[in-house]
Scaffold this motif. Structure first.
Motif, PDB file in Angstrom:
ATOM      1  N   ASP A   1       0.824  -1.212   0.000  1.00 42.63           N
ATOM      2  CA  ASP A   1       0.000   0.000   0.000  1.00 42.63           C
ATOM      3  C   ASP A   1       0.856   1.259   0.000  1.00 42.63           C
ATOM      4  N   VAL A   2       1.935   1.231   0.782  1.00 44.06           N
ATOM      5  CA  VAL A   2       2.771   2.426   0.920  1.00 44.06           C
ATOM      6  C   VAL A   2       3.429   2.770  -0.424  1.00 44.06           C
ATOM      7  N   THR A   3       3.964   1.732  -1.073  1.00 42.92           N
ATOM      8  CA  THR A   3       4.580   1.939  -2.388  1.00 42.92           C
ATOM      9  C   THR A   3       3.533   2.482  -3.366  1.00 42.92           C
ATOM     10  N   GLU A   4       2.342   1.931  -3.292  1.00 34.75           N
ATOM     11  CA  GLU A   4       1.277   2.362  -4.190  1.00 34.75           C
ATOM     12  C   GLU A   4       0.960   3.849  -3.986  1.00 34.75           C
ATOM     13  N   ILE A   5       0.922   4.254  -2.715  1.00 36.82           N
ATOM     14  CA  ILE A   5       0.612   5.650  -2.403  1.00 36.82           C
ATOM     15  C   ILE A   5       1.729   6.566  -2.919  1.00 36.82           C
ATOM     16  N   ILE A   6       2.976   6.113  -2.762  1.00 45.44           N
ATOM     17  CA  ILE A   6       4.112   6.910  -3.230  1.00 45.44           C
ATOM     18  C   ILE A   6       4.047   7.115  -4.746  1.00 45.44           C
ATOM     19  N   ASN A   7       3.629   6.065  -5.453  1.00 50.07           N
ATOM     20  CA  ASN A   7       3.612   6.125  -6.919  1.00 50.07           C
ATOM     21  C   ASN A   7       2.359   6.785  -7.507  1.00 50.07           C
ATOM     22  N   MET A   8       1.432   7.198  -6.640  1.00 51.77           N
ATOM     23  CA  MET A   8       0.186   7.804  -7.138  1.00 51.77           C
ATOM     24  C   MET A   8       0.422   9.216  -7.665  1.00 51.77           C
ATOM     25  N   THR A   9      -0.498   9.675  -8.503  1.00 48.19           N
ATOM     26  CA  THR A   9      -0.468  11.078  -8.906  1.00 48.19           C
ATOM     27  C   THR A   9      -1.020  11.888  -7.727  1.00 48.19           C
ATOM     28  N   PRO A  10      -0.674  13.184  -7.661  1.00 52.09           N
ATOM     29  CA  PRO A  10      -1.194  14.005  -6.557  1.00 52.09           C
ATOM     30  C   PRO A  10      -2.725  13.955  -6.477  1.00 52.09           C
ATOM     31  N   TYR A  11      -3.371  13.882  -7.641  1.00 51.66           N
ATOM     32  CA  TYR A  11      -4.840  13.860  -7.665  1.00 51.66           C
ATOM     33  C   TYR A  11      -5.376  12.584  -6.997  1.00 51.66           C
ATOM     34  N   GLN A  12      -4.736  11.447  -7.315  1.00 45.71           N
ATOM     35  CA  GLN A  12      -5.146  10.166  -6.711  1.00 45.71           C
ATOM     36  C   GLN A  12      -4.894  10.183  -5.195  1.00 45.71           C
ATOM     37  N   ARG A  13      -3.775  10.792  -4.814  1.00 44.04           N
ATOM     38  CA  ARG A  13      -3.416  10.845  -3.398  1.00 44.04           C
ATOM     39  C   ARG A  13      -4.428  11.702  -2.633  1.00 44.04           C
ATOM     40  N   ARG A  14      -4.880  12.749  -3.278  1.00 39.59           N
ATOM     41  CA  ARG A  14      -5.901  13.613  -2.690  1.00 39.59           C
ATOM     42  C   ARG A  14      -7.177  12.796  -2.400  1.00 39.59           C
ATOM     43  N   GLY A  15      -7.464  11.826  -3.299  1.00 34.75           N
ATOM     44  CA  GLY A  15      -8.623  10.949  -3.118  1.00 34.75           C
ATOM     45  C   GLY A  15      -8.545  10.183  -1.800  1.00 34.75           C
ATOM     46  N   ILE A  16      -7.347   9.775  -1.427  1.00 27.31           N
ATOM     47  CA  ILE A  16      -7.152   9.050  -0.169  1.00 27.31           C
ATOM     48  C   ILE A  16      -7.430   9.962   1.013  1.00 27.31           C
ATOM     49  N   LEU A  17      -6.948  11.189   0.925  1.00 21.34           N
ATOM     50  CA  LEU A  17      -7.206  12.154   2.007  1.00 21.34           C
ATOM     51  C   LEU A  17      -8.708  12.391   2.153  1.00 21.34           C
ATOM     52  N   ASP A  18      -9.402  12.510   1.004  1.00 20.61           N
ATOM     53  CA  ASP A  18     -10.855  12.689   1.043  1.00 20.61           C
ATOM     54  C   ASP A  18     -11.525  11.504   1.733  1.00 20.61           C
ATOM     55  N   GLU A  19     -11.021  10.319   1.424  1.00 18.30           N
ATOM     56  CA  GLU A  19     -11.576   9.097   2.004  1.00 18.30           C
ATOM     57  C   GLU A  19     -11.392   9.103   3.518  1.00 18.30           C
ATOM     58  N   ILE A  20     -10.179   9.425   3.963  1.00 19.54           N
ATOM     59  CA  ILE A  20      -9.867   9.414   5.395  1.00 19.54           C
ATOM     60  C   ILE A  20     -10.646  10.502   6.128  1.00 19.54           C
ATOM     61  N   ALA A  21     -10.742  11.669   5.503  1.00 18.81           N
ATOM     62  CA  ALA A  21     -11.444  12.789   6.141  1.00 18.81           C
ATOM     63  C   ALA A  21     -12.959  12.573   6.132  1.00 18.81           C
ATOM     64  N   GLY A  22     -13.416  11.601   5.352  1.00 20.32           N
ATOM     65  CA  GLY A  22     -14.849  11.321   5.300  1.00 20.32           C
ATOM     66  C   GLY A  22     -15.584  12.173   4.282  1.00 20.32           C
ATOM     67  N   VAL A  23     -14.841  12.931   3.457  1.00 18.51           N
ATOM     68  CA  VAL A  23     -15.462  13.803   2.461  1.00 18.51           C
ATOM     69  C   VAL A  23     -15.939  12.981   1.258  1.00 18.51           C
ATOM     70  N   ALA A  24     -15.204  11.921   0.953  1.00 18.52           N
ATOM     71  CA  ALA A  24     -15.499  11.118  -0.229  1.00 18.52           C
ATOM     72  C   ALA A  24     -16.927  10.571  -0.193  1.00 18.52           C
ATOM     73  N   GLU A  25     -17.367  10.189   1.016  1.00 20.56           N
ATOM     74  CA  GLU A  25     -18.708   9.643   1.177  1.00 20.56           C
ATOM     75  C   GLU A  25     -19.753  10.659   0.713  1.00 20.56           C
ATOM     76  N   PHE A  26     -19.527  11.920   1.073  1.00 14.08           N
ATOM     77  CA  PHE A  26     -20.492  12.966   0.708  1.00 14.08           C
ATOM     78  C   PHE A  26     -20.421  13.285  -0.780  1.00 14.08           C
ATOM     79  N   ASP A  27     -19.189  13.239  -1.336  1.00 18.16           N
ATOM     80  CA  ASP A  27     -19.041  13.436  -2.785  1.00 18.16           C
ATOM     81  C   ASP A  27     -19.846  12.378  -3.541  1.00 18.16           C
ATOM     82  N   ALA A  28     -19.749  11.137  -3.055  1.00 22.25           N
ATOM     83  CA  ALA A  28     -20.453  10.031  -3.714  1.00 22.25           C
ATOM     84  C   ALA A  28     -21.966  10.233  -3.610  1.00 22.25           C
ATOM     85  N   LYS A  29     -22.427  10.653  -2.410  1.00 17.73           N
ATOM     86  CA  LYS A  29     -23.861  10.890  -2.211  1.00 17.73           C
ATOM     87  C   LYS A  29     -24.346  12.034  -3.102  1.00 17.73           C
ATOM     88  N   LYS A  30     -23.495  13.063  -3.239  1.00 13.15           N
ATOM     89  CA  LYS A  30     -23.840  14.218  -4.072  1.00 13.15           C
ATOM     90  C   LYS A  30     -24.009  13.778  -5.528  1.00 13.15           C
TER      91      LYS A  30
END
Ligand code: ATP
Ligand code: MG
Length: 200
Positions: A165-194
């Protein structure tokens, strides 16, 4: 909230009942290659129903049952049932009594300072069955999922960081990495609902 204890019974290489204590801050599991360290993590994923996306290391559920001939690639000759119990310390009431009662569908669940989640897999001649229990009440996976998500534990989340997982995160684009932050912060759930709402 934290895992207090894990009880394995005929799960993978644990051919006898095994209790594994976990401490509040930090617990390290060490041992030689093949001694069962990763099997312990598999046990947590299995019992909490988090396995689907985080990849449990088994082709089918029944491969998780202890098989004395596993090393020799022999077919199963051992027990036909495995179980894992995760004992959660909920003394800080991360999950309220009400939340646990709702998930269990019963108020006869004892004290919620301690929450036990148990999963059992049973193999019969031509089928297999999987059962979940919350404080010894029989429940569905969705009840477990709903409850755990209220404590921030989700299959998509990073409560469990797997090998690679760590290697995968390192190799991600900044946009993909931002997706993980959204997931952890709980924002992604609301984006999906929207998005769902817009589609409707
Ligand atoms: P490493 O340090 O190499 O990562 P590990 O401690 O993580 O090793 P695991 O992958 O947890 O080791 O354990 C692998 C062992 O579990 C193997 O010896 C394998 O034979 C055994 N095993 C896996 N499934 C079963 C099963 N259903 N029945 C019996 N033994 C099993
Ligand atoms: Mg390992």
């Amino acid at each position: 909230m934290h895992i207090k204890e894990l009880v394995l019974d005929d799960f993978k290489s644990f051919g006898r009942p095994t209790r594994i204590p976990f401490y509040e801050d930090f617990t390290v599991i060490t041992g030689p290659n093949g001694s069962g360290k990763s099997n312990i993590i598999d046990a947590v994923l299995f019992a909490l129903g988090l396995a689907r996306t985080r990849g449990i290391r088994a082709k089918k559920l029944t491969d998780l049952i202890y098989n004395p001939g596993h090393e020799d690639g022999a077919g199963s000759s051992g027990p036909n049932e495995a179980s894992v119990t995760v004992v959660l310390d909920n003394e800080d009431h991360t999950l309220s009594r009400e939340q646990v009662v709702t998930a269990a569908g019963s108020d006869r669940i004892g004290d919620v300072d301690e929450i036990t989640i148990k999963r059992r897999v049973k193999e019969t001649e031509d089928n297999y069955y999987s059962y979940y229990y919350l404080n010894e009440r029989s429940v569905n996976l969705s009840d477990i999922r709903d409850l755990l998500s209220q404590a921030g534990i989700t299959p998509e989340g990073y409560n469990v960081v797997m090998q690679g997982d760590v290697t995968e995160i390192i190799n991600m684009t900044p946009y993909q990495r931002r997706g993980i932050l959204d997931e952890i912060a709980g924002v992604a759930e609301f984006d999906a609902k929207k998005e769902d709402a817009f589609e409707e």
